[in-house]
Enzyme design. Structure first.
Site, PDB file in Angstrom:
ATOM      1  N   LYS A 109      18.996 -15.742  79.711  1.00  0.00           N
ATOM      2  CA  LYS A 109      18.070 -16.755  79.196  1.00  0.00           C
ATOM      3  C   LYS A 109      16.671 -16.208  78.989  1.00  0.00           C
ATOM      4  O   LYS A 109      15.960 -16.636  78.085  1.00  0.00           O
ATOM      5  CB  LYS A 109      18.007 -17.964  80.142  1.00  0.00           C
ATOM      6  CG  LYS A 109      19.218 -18.858  80.067  1.00  0.00           C
ATOM      7  CD  LYS A 109      18.868 -20.227  80.620  1.00  0.00           C
ATOM      8  CE  LYS A 109      20.033 -21.190  80.491  1.00  0.00           C
ATOM      9  NZ  LYS A 109      19.679 -22.515  81.026  1.00  0.00           N
ATOM     10  N   LYS A 115      31.488 -19.359  74.312  1.00  0.00           N
ATOM     11  CA  LYS A 115      31.674 -20.722  74.811  1.00  0.00           C
ATOM     12  C   LYS A 115      31.050 -21.735  73.838  1.00  0.00           C
ATOM     13  O   LYS A 115      29.996 -21.455  73.263  1.00  0.00           O
ATOM     14  CB  LYS A 115      30.983 -20.817  76.179  1.00  0.00           C
ATOM     15  CG  LYS A 115      31.581 -21.858  77.101  1.00  0.00           C
ATOM     16  CD  LYS A 115      31.066 -21.697  78.518  1.00  0.00           C
ATOM     17  CE  LYS A 115      31.233 -23.018  79.259  1.00  0.00           C
ATOM     18  NZ  LYS A 115      31.056 -22.914  80.693  1.00  0.00           N
ATOM     19  N   LYS A 168      25.775 -26.400  73.331  1.00  0.00           N
ATOM     20  CA  LYS A 168      24.837 -27.297  72.659  1.00  0.00           C
ATOM     21  C   LYS A 168      23.660 -26.533  72.089  1.00  0.00           C
ATOM     22  O   LYS A 168      22.915 -27.042  71.273  1.00  0.00           O
ATOM     23  CB  LYS A 168      24.366 -28.398  73.610  1.00  0.00           C
ATOM     24  CG  LYS A 168      23.821 -27.908  74.937  1.00  0.00           C
ATOM     25  CD  LYS A 168      23.680 -29.077  75.924  1.00  0.00           C
ATOM     26  CE  LYS A 168      23.618 -28.553  77.351  1.00  0.00           C
ATOM     27  NZ  LYS A 168      23.950 -29.571  78.346  1.00  0.00           N
TER      28      LYS A 168
END
Ligand code: TRP
Length: 339
Positions: free
Chosen positions: A118, A201, A204
């Site tokens: 991240k 995966k 969103k």
């Protein structure tokens, strides 16, 4: 669990950092519902404090938190059976996280792959909250003495850190206070991958909306995304083994199986020899049949935000009843005066 002095208690959380996807539903929420029906006490959180470790627009955060709550309820979580609330309403999470910031070591946090992913290349510019994210997650779980945590495979490392925090705390203070929580990791069968790339995966945060099915998508959007989903020119084989190097095909079979509540091999046997041109319309019909009622219920709930907020408020009050004594005991163990 049998020889543990701790009562079986499930805790899990989802970040309200975007819309809900089919991946959240099949991989997480559907399992939350199953565990609610078992003999567990179940606590499900919308982790808004985790969400703000990366920038969230305030209006969007409010909307997404309510939408996540609506998704939980529409998918079958019952506020009378499960405790449901947003994290920031129960201050004990942040309070215990501070203690855990002082238990966890820099070296542990530095090894966290989610932080590395991240933060990306520009680590200097990541928020400090993103770095200590796992300490807050450990607090989420341990402030309830939760024994079982259903999560995706990508959260395994954070669960190990939660056990390390519990172990070090117990050891440093000479107590047997925090349980060693068991991860309940989702299997391949429920892991939903991107419709554009079977090795990633479903997320969103993927820039392409075509890569995912959103829980708020209407029937046309669902049909279109499945029609355009990446596949290969081969017909469907007889066995799952033959799908091992066909991740996109495997993903569509998995989605069908999870929605139909059948196993993947049964689905494959049913469609053996068929082309995707035959299979996709059937997958699309099934997805629409299963997801439309949930989307409709979410829309109905979203029309009454005050009702959602009331449910979260009641959930938070129940959560606090469990968390408060555990935090008070923790402060006492640490040597903090609470007069
Ligand atoms: N880190 C989890 C995720 O991104 C969300 C989360 C926060 C969580 N606190 C938790 C999951 C506690 C399980 C238990 O998926």
């Amino acid at each position: 669990m049998s020889d543990s002095p701790f009562t079986p208690r499930v805790f899990s959380g989802i970040q309200p950092s975007g819309g809900l996807t089919l991946g959240n539903y099949l991989g997480a929420i559907k399992r939350f519902v199953d565990m609610q029906e078992d003999d567990f006490e179940t606590i499900y959180c919308m982790v808004d404090m985790h969400a703000i470790t990366v920038w969230q627009d305030p209006e969007a955060l409010r909307h997404q938190t309510r939408e996540l709550a609506a998704g939980y309820i529409a998918a079958g979580l019952d506020p009378a059976k499960s405790i449901m609330f947003n994290q920031s309403q129960v201050a004990e999470h942040a309070q215990l996280a501070w203690i855990f910031n002082c238990v966890a070591r820099m070296g542990w946090m530095n090894r966290m792959t989610q932080f590395k992913d991240k933060a990306g290349k520009n680590r200097e510019n990541a928020s400090v909250g993103l770095f200590t994210y796992p300490a807050l997650m450990a607090a989420d779980i341990l402030v309830y003495h939760a024994t079982h945590v259903p999560v995706g495979d990508d959260q395994k490392q954070h669960l190990e850190l939660t056990r390390d925090v519990a172990t070090k705390f117990n050891h440093d203070f000479g107590v047997d206070f925090f349980p060693l929580t068991e991860p309940v990791i989702e299997g391949v069968a429920t892991r939903v991958m991107s419709l554009r790339d079977g090795s990633k995966k479903m997320s969103k945060s993927d820039p392409s909306d075509m890569s995912r099915i959103n829980m708020t998508d209407d029937a046309d959007a669902i049909a279109k995304k499945i029609r355009k989903a990446k596949t290969d020119p081969e017909p469907l084989p007889a066995t799952l083994d033959e799908l091992s190097d066909r991740p996109e095909a495997r993903n569509l079979i998995n989605i069908y199986a999870a929605l139909a509540e059948e196993d993947a091999q049964t689905v494959l046997t049913q469609f053996e020899g068929k082309q995707f041109g035959d299979f996709k319309p059937q997958l699309s019909d099934l997805a629409v049949a299963k997801l439309s009622p949930i989307a409709d219920e979410m829309a109905r709930l979203m029309n009454d935000p005050a009702e959602i907020d009331a449910i979260l408020g009641k959930g938070a009050a129940r959560a606090r009843e469990i968390a408060h004594p555990i935090l008070a005991r923790t402060y006492d163990i640490v040597g903090m005066i609470q007069s």
